[in-house]
Design a protein around this motif. Structure first.
Motif, PDB file in Angstrom:
ATOM      1  N   LEU A 123       1.845  -2.437  -7.368  1.00  0.00           N
ATOM      2  CA  LEU A 123       2.021  -1.317  -8.294  1.00  0.00           C
ATOM      3  C   LEU A 123       0.885  -1.247  -9.312  1.00  0.00           C
ATOM      4  N   ALA A 124       0.407  -2.402  -9.777  1.00  0.00           N
ATOM      5  CA  ALA A 124      -0.720  -2.417 -10.712  1.00  0.00           C
ATOM      6  C   ALA A 124      -1.980  -1.899 -10.038  1.00  0.00           C
ATOM      7  N   ALA A 125      -2.157  -2.236  -8.766  1.00  0.00           N
ATOM      8  CA  ALA A 125      -3.324  -1.742  -8.032  1.00  0.00           C
ATOM      9  C   ALA A 125      -3.262  -0.235  -7.881  1.00  0.00           C
ATOM     10  N   ILE A 126      -2.088   0.285  -7.589  1.00  0.00           N
ATOM     11  CA  ILE A 126      -1.928   1.733  -7.435  1.00  0.00           C
ATOM     12  C   ILE A 126      -2.121   2.427  -8.783  1.00  0.00           C
ATOM     13  N   PHE A 137      -6.968   1.080  -7.879  1.00  0.00           N
ATOM     14  CA  PHE A 137      -7.705  -0.004  -7.219  1.00  0.00           C
ATOM     15  C   PHE A 137      -9.036  -0.326  -7.897  1.00  0.00           C
ATOM     16  N   ARG A 138      -9.122  -0.081  -9.213  1.00  0.00           N
ATOM     17  CA  ARG A 138     -10.350  -0.434  -9.928  1.00  0.00           C
ATOM     18  C   ARG A 138     -10.371  -1.922 -10.273  1.00  0.00           C
ATOM     19  N   GLU A 139      -9.279  -2.399 -10.878  1.00  0.00           N
ATOM     20  CA  GLU A 139      -9.242  -3.777 -11.336  1.00  0.00           C
ATOM     21  C   GLU A 139      -8.626  -4.721 -10.303  1.00  0.00           C
ATOM     22  N   ILE A 140      -7.677  -4.223  -9.542  1.00  0.00           N
ATOM     23  CA  ILE A 140      -6.993  -5.045  -8.536  1.00  0.00           C
ATOM     24  C   ILE A 140      -7.305  -4.458  -7.171  1.00  0.00           C
ATOM     25  N   THR A 141      -7.848  -5.286  -6.300  1.00  0.00           N
ATOM     26  CA  THR A 141      -8.267  -4.803  -4.975  1.00  0.00           C
ATOM     27  C   THR A 141      -7.164  -5.023  -3.954  1.00  0.00           C
ATOM     28  N   LEU A 142      -7.378  -4.469  -2.784  1.00  0.00           N
ATOM     29  CA  LEU A 142      -6.442  -4.698  -1.688  1.00  0.00           C
ATOM     30  C   LEU A 142      -6.412  -6.175  -1.294  1.00  0.00           C
ATOM     31  N   ASN A 179      -3.531 -11.230  -0.769  1.00  0.00           N
ATOM     32  CA  ASN A 179      -3.344 -12.640  -1.144  1.00  0.00           C
ATOM     33  C   ASN A 179      -1.948 -12.875  -1.722  1.00  0.00           C
ATOM     34  N   GLY A 180      -1.461 -11.933  -2.507  1.00  0.00           N
ATOM     35  CA  GLY A 180      -0.101 -12.047  -3.037  1.00  0.00           C
ATOM     36  C   GLY A 180       0.940 -11.996  -1.937  1.00  0.00           C
ATOM     37  N   PHE A 181       0.731 -11.124  -0.948  1.00  0.00           N
ATOM     38  CA  PHE A 181       1.655 -11.024   0.182  1.00  0.00           C
ATOM     39  C   PHE A 181       1.647 -12.302   1.015  1.00  0.00           C
TER      40      PHE A 181
END
Length: 139
Positions: free
Chosen positions: A34-37, A41-46, A51-53
């Motif tokens: 949710l933070a990436a969305i 996707f500027r600060e948190i990448t796919l 990696n979290g998954f």
């Protein structure tokens, strides 16, 4: 009685910790996604979401069952300590006799399974030989 209760409580505590850890990892993955969305996707990448998954799946499939299995492996030690606490040396002898009875009942089905598996492998090899006899270039 205390030995058995302490063992059961440690198992309940380990299982609860494993389940809580799975939920923490799941919430972490959802938060990362949710933070990436939210930041487009500027600060948190796919890669961070992936990696979290992976960490969540590792906790779900490896860490949780490992903790539960470690608790279950202590069962024999707990039984010996409980029998020793209840009846002393006689309790250990009773435990050894019970263990021998269990081993005898387990031995026969294990050997039957080995015999059946060998029989199936033999049939498979015979079928493979028949196919090679029909078509020698099959190898």
């Amino acid at each position: 009685m205390k030995i058995a209760v302490v063992w059961m409580w440690s198992g309940i505590k380990n299982a609860g910790a494993a389940v809580a850890n799975v939920f923490v990892r799941l919430v972490s993955v959802l938060h990362t996604a949710l933070a990436a969305i939210a930041t487009f996707f500027r600060e948190i990448t796919l890669r961070d979401v992936w990696n979290g998954f992976v960490a969540f799946l590792h906790t779900l499939v490896v860490d949780g069952p490992k903790k539960i299995w470690a608790w279950m492996c202590k069962f024999e030690e707990v039984m010996v300590r409980a029998f020793r606490a209840l009846w002393g040396c006689t309790g250990e002898i009773i435990y050894i006799l019970l263990r021998l009875i269990v081993e005898v009942f387990i031995y026969v089905p294990k050997k039957v399974a080995v015999i059946l598996w060998s029989f199936c492998l033999s049939i498979g090899k015979g079928f493979e030989e028949a196919l090679i006899w029909i078509n020698p270039k099959r190898c």
